[in-house]
Structures are given as structure tokens and as C-alpha cells.
Design a protein around this motif. Structure first.
Motif, PDB file in Angstrom:
ATOM      1  N   GLU A 118      16.300  -7.559   0.908  1.00 31.46           N
ATOM      2  CA  GLU A 118      17.027  -6.781  -0.104  1.00 31.46           C
ATOM      3  C   GLU A 118      16.161  -6.576  -1.350  1.00 31.46           C
ATOM      4  OE1 GLU A 118      19.901  -5.085  -0.350  1.00 31.46           O
ATOM      5  OE2 GLU A 118      20.196  -5.448   1.780  1.00 31.46           O
ATOM      6  N   THR A 119      15.461  -7.626  -1.758  1.00 32.77           N
ATOM      7  CA  THR A 119      14.571  -7.537  -2.914  1.00 32.77           C
ATOM      8  C   THR A 119      13.419  -6.584  -2.627  1.00 32.77           C
ATOM      9  OG1 THR A 119      15.154  -9.794  -3.541  1.00 32.77           O
ATOM     10  CG2 THR A 119      13.138  -8.880  -4.500  1.00 32.77           C
ATOM     11  N   ALA A 120      12.849  -6.657  -1.434  1.00 32.39           N
ATOM     12  CA  ALA A 120      11.746  -5.774  -1.055  1.00 32.39           C
ATOM     13  C   ALA A 120      12.202  -4.314  -1.008  1.00 32.39           C
ATOM     14  CB  ALA A 120      11.180  -6.193   0.291  1.00 32.39           C
ATOM     15  N   ILE A 121      13.394  -4.069  -0.493  1.00 32.26           N
ATOM     16  CA  ILE A 121      13.934  -2.714  -0.450  1.00 32.26           C
ATOM     17  C   ILE A 121      14.070  -2.159  -1.861  1.00 32.26           C
ATOM     18  CG2 ILE A 121      16.023  -1.354   0.069  1.00 32.26           C
ATOM     19  CD1 ILE A 121      16.338  -3.245   2.551  1.00 32.26           C
ATOM     20  N   ALA A 122      14.601  -2.950  -2.765  1.00 33.00           N
ATOM     21  CA  ALA A 122      14.742  -2.516  -4.156  1.00 33.00           C
ATOM     22  C   ALA A 122      13.380  -2.234  -4.784  1.00 33.00           C
ATOM     23  CB  ALA A 122      15.487  -3.576  -4.956  1.00 33.00           C
ATOM     24  N   HIS A 123      12.396  -3.083  -4.498  1.00 37.31           N
ATOM     25  CA  HIS A 123      11.053  -2.914  -5.053  1.00 37.31           C
ATOM     26  C   HIS A 123      10.409  -1.624  -4.553  1.00 37.31           C
ATOM     27  CE1 HIS A 123       7.147  -4.068  -6.612  1.00 37.31           C
ATOM     28  NE2 HIS A 123       6.630  -3.774  -5.409  1.00 37.31           N
ATOM     29  N   VAL A 124      10.439  -1.394  -3.243  1.00 38.61           N
ATOM     30  CA  VAL A 124       9.825  -0.196  -2.669  1.00 38.61           C
ATOM     31  C   VAL A 124      10.546   1.055  -3.166  1.00 38.61           C
ATOM     32  CG1 VAL A 124       9.447   1.067  -0.511  1.00 38.61           C
ATOM     33  CG2 VAL A 124       8.854  -1.349  -0.666  1.00 38.61           C
ATOM     34  N   SER A 125      11.854   0.999  -3.226  1.00 34.70           N
ATOM     35  CA  SER A 125      12.636   2.133  -3.710  1.00 34.70           C
ATOM     36  C   SER A 125      12.246   2.494  -5.145  1.00 34.70           C
ATOM     37  CB  SER A 125      14.126   1.788  -3.643  1.00 34.70           C
ATOM     38  OG  SER A 125      14.897   2.790  -4.234  1.00 34.70           O
ATOM     39  N   THR A 126      12.107   1.495  -5.980  1.00 35.20           N
ATOM     40  CA  THR A 126      11.732   1.723  -7.376  1.00 35.20           C
ATOM     41  C   THR A 126      10.312   2.260  -7.492  1.00 35.20           C
ATOM     42  OG1 THR A 126      13.217  -0.018  -8.108  1.00 35.20           O
ATOM     43  CG2 THR A 126      11.475   0.623  -9.636  1.00 35.20           C
ATOM     44  N   LYS A 127       9.366   1.618  -6.801  1.00 35.42           N
ATOM     45  CA  LYS A 127       7.966   2.036  -6.868  1.00 35.42           C
ATOM     46  C   LYS A 127       7.761   3.456  -6.343  1.00 35.42           C
ATOM     47  CE  LYS A 127       5.738  -1.467  -8.545  1.00 35.42           C
ATOM     48  NZ  LYS A 127       4.947  -1.411  -9.749  1.00 35.42           N
ATOM     49  N   ALA A 128       8.497   3.827  -5.303  1.00 37.63           N
ATOM     50  CA  ALA A 128       8.355   5.154  -4.700  1.00 37.63           C
ATOM     51  C   ALA A 128       9.252   6.192  -5.365  1.00 37.63           C
ATOM     52  CB  ALA A 128       8.675   5.078  -3.221  1.00 37.63           C
ATOM     53  N   ASN A 129      10.092   5.743  -6.285  1.00 31.76           N
ATOM     54  CA  ASN A 129      11.054   6.625  -6.939  1.00 31.76           C
ATOM     55  C   ASN A 129      11.894   7.362  -5.883  1.00 31.76           C
ATOM     56  OD1 ASN A 129      12.361   7.730  -9.145  1.00 31.76           O
ATOM     57  ND2 ASN A 129      10.972   9.465  -9.267  1.00 31.76           N
ATOM     58  N   ALA A 130      12.396   6.579  -4.936  1.00 30.39           N
ATOM     59  CA  ALA A 130      13.187   7.124  -3.825  1.00 30.39           C
ATOM     60  C   ALA A 130      14.515   6.389  -3.742  1.00 30.39           C
ATOM     61  CB  ALA A 130      12.424   6.945  -2.514  1.00 30.39           C
ATOM     62  N   PRO A 131      15.559   7.047  -3.275  1.00 35.75           N
ATOM     63  CA  PRO A 131      16.842   6.358  -3.100  1.00 35.75           C
ATOM     64  C   PRO A 131      16.729   5.257  -2.045  1.00 35.75           C
ATOM     65  CG  PRO A 131      17.030   8.691  -2.512  1.00 35.75           C
ATOM     66  CD  PRO A 131      15.620   8.445  -2.893  1.00 35.75           C
ATOM     67  N   ARG A 132      17.517   4.219  -2.221  1.00 36.79           N
ATOM     68  CA  ARG A 132      17.480   3.076  -1.286  1.00 36.79           C
ATOM     69  C   ARG A 132      17.813   3.473   0.145  1.00 36.79           C
ATOM     70  NH1 ARG A 132      18.445  -2.509  -3.561  1.00 36.79           N
ATOM     71  NH2 ARG A 132      19.320  -2.850  -1.506  1.00 36.79           N
ATOM     72  N   ASP A 133      18.602   4.513   0.323  1.00 38.69           N
ATOM     73  CA  ASP A 133      18.960   4.891   1.688  1.00 38.69           C
ATOM     74  C   ASP A 133      17.806   5.555   2.447  1.00 38.69           C
ATOM     75  OD1 ASP A 133      19.192   7.162   0.085  1.00 38.69           O
ATOM     76  OD2 ASP A 133      20.903   7.952   1.172  1.00 38.69           O
ATOM     77  N   LEU A 134      16.699   5.844   1.768  1.00 35.29           N
ATOM     78  CA  LEU A 134      15.507   6.361   2.442  1.00 35.29           C
ATOM     79  C   LEU A 134      14.499   5.254   2.762  1.00 35.29           C
ATOM     80  CD1 LEU A 134      14.744   9.725   0.599  1.00 35.29           C
ATOM     81  CD2 LEU A 134      15.888   9.365   2.790  1.00 35.29           C
ATOM     82  N   GLU A 186       0.844  -1.181   0.000  1.00 28.25           N
ATOM     83  CA  GLU A 186       0.000   0.000   0.000  1.00 28.25           C
ATOM     84  C   GLU A 186       0.881   1.232   0.000  1.00 28.25           C
ATOM     85  OE1 GLU A 186      -1.293   0.378   4.497  1.00 28.25           O
ATOM     86  OE2 GLU A 186      -2.059  -1.434   3.551  1.00 28.25           O
ATOM     87  N   SER A 187       0.593   2.166  -0.865  1.00 29.99           N
ATOM     88  CA  SER A 187       1.364   3.384  -1.057  1.00 29.99           C
ATOM     89  C   SER A 187       2.851   3.073  -1.172  1.00 29.99           C
ATOM     90  CB  SER A 187       1.062   4.415   0.031  1.00 29.99           C
ATOM     91  OG  SER A 187       1.485   3.961   1.291  1.00 29.99           O
ATOM     92  N   ASN A 188       3.659   3.538  -0.230  1.00 30.47           N
ATOM     93  CA  ASN A 188       5.105   3.349  -0.320  1.00 30.47           C
ATOM     94  C   ASN A 188       5.610   2.403   0.761  1.00 30.47           C
ATOM     95  OD1 ASN A 188       5.314   5.056  -2.518  1.00 30.47           O
ATOM     96  ND2 ASN A 188       5.536   6.842  -1.245  1.00 30.47           N
ATOM     97  N   SER A 189       4.824   1.390   1.075  1.00 35.91           N
ATOM     98  CA  SER A 189       5.269   0.406   2.055  1.00 35.91           C
ATOM     99  C   SER A 189       4.860  -0.995   1.610  1.00 35.91           C
ATOM    100  CB  SER A 189       4.707   0.698   3.454  1.00 35.91           C
ATOM    101  OG  SER A 189       3.321   0.494   3.473  1.00 35.91           O
ATOM    102  N   LEU A 190       5.557  -1.962   2.149  1.00 36.41           N
ATOM    103  CA  LEU A 190       5.335  -3.363   1.808  1.00 36.41           C
ATOM    104  C   LEU A 190       5.477  -4.171   3.087  1.00 36.41           C
ATOM    105  CD1 LEU A 190       5.192  -5.523  -0.529  1.00 36.41           C
ATOM    106  CD2 LEU A 190       7.659  -5.468  -0.512  1.00 36.41           C
TER     107      LEU A 190
END
Length: 57
Positions: free
Chosen positions: A23-39, A4-8
Motif C-alpha cells: 500500500e505504501t509503495a503504491i502511494a509512492h509510485v502514484s505520487t512520483k508518477a503523478n498518476a491516479p492510484r487505480d493506474l 526506476e522511472s515509474n516502477s518500484l
């Protein structure tokens, strides 16, 4: 899995897959939210349950 929104939210039953799955989930959320991985942050939200979400900058 719930997205939902920018969380998984994930339930990970096999301890040997936690690192790769998160690690895969972090990459997915980062891509979907168009945000850097460090956020992207991971919090344990229950037994075998993790929430991956984007933090505010």
C-alpha cells in the motif's frame, strides 16, 4: 529496493508486512508518477519480490 522511472521493485521478507508495504509503495509510485492510484499495478516478479508500476491509461 529499486526505483526506476515509474516502477518500484521490492523484496518483502516478512509476510505480515506485505499489505502495508505494498500500500505504501503504491502511494509512492502514484505520487512520483503523478498518476491516479487505480493506474498502479502490483505484480509478483519472484519469490518475495514484487514490482509496483504505473500502467498505461
Amino acid at each position: 529496493m529499486n526505483f526506476e522511472s515509474n516502477s518500484l521493485t521490492l523484496k518483502i521478507w516478512d509476510p505480515s508486512t506485505i499489505d502495508l508495504t505494498l500500500e505504501t509503495a503504491i502511494a509512492h509510485v502514484s505520487t512520483k508518477a503523478n498518476a491516479p492510484r487505480d493506474l498502479v499495478r502490483v505484480t509478483r516478479s519472484g519469490p518475495n519480490q514484487f514490482t509496483v508500476s504505473v500502467t498505461e491509461a
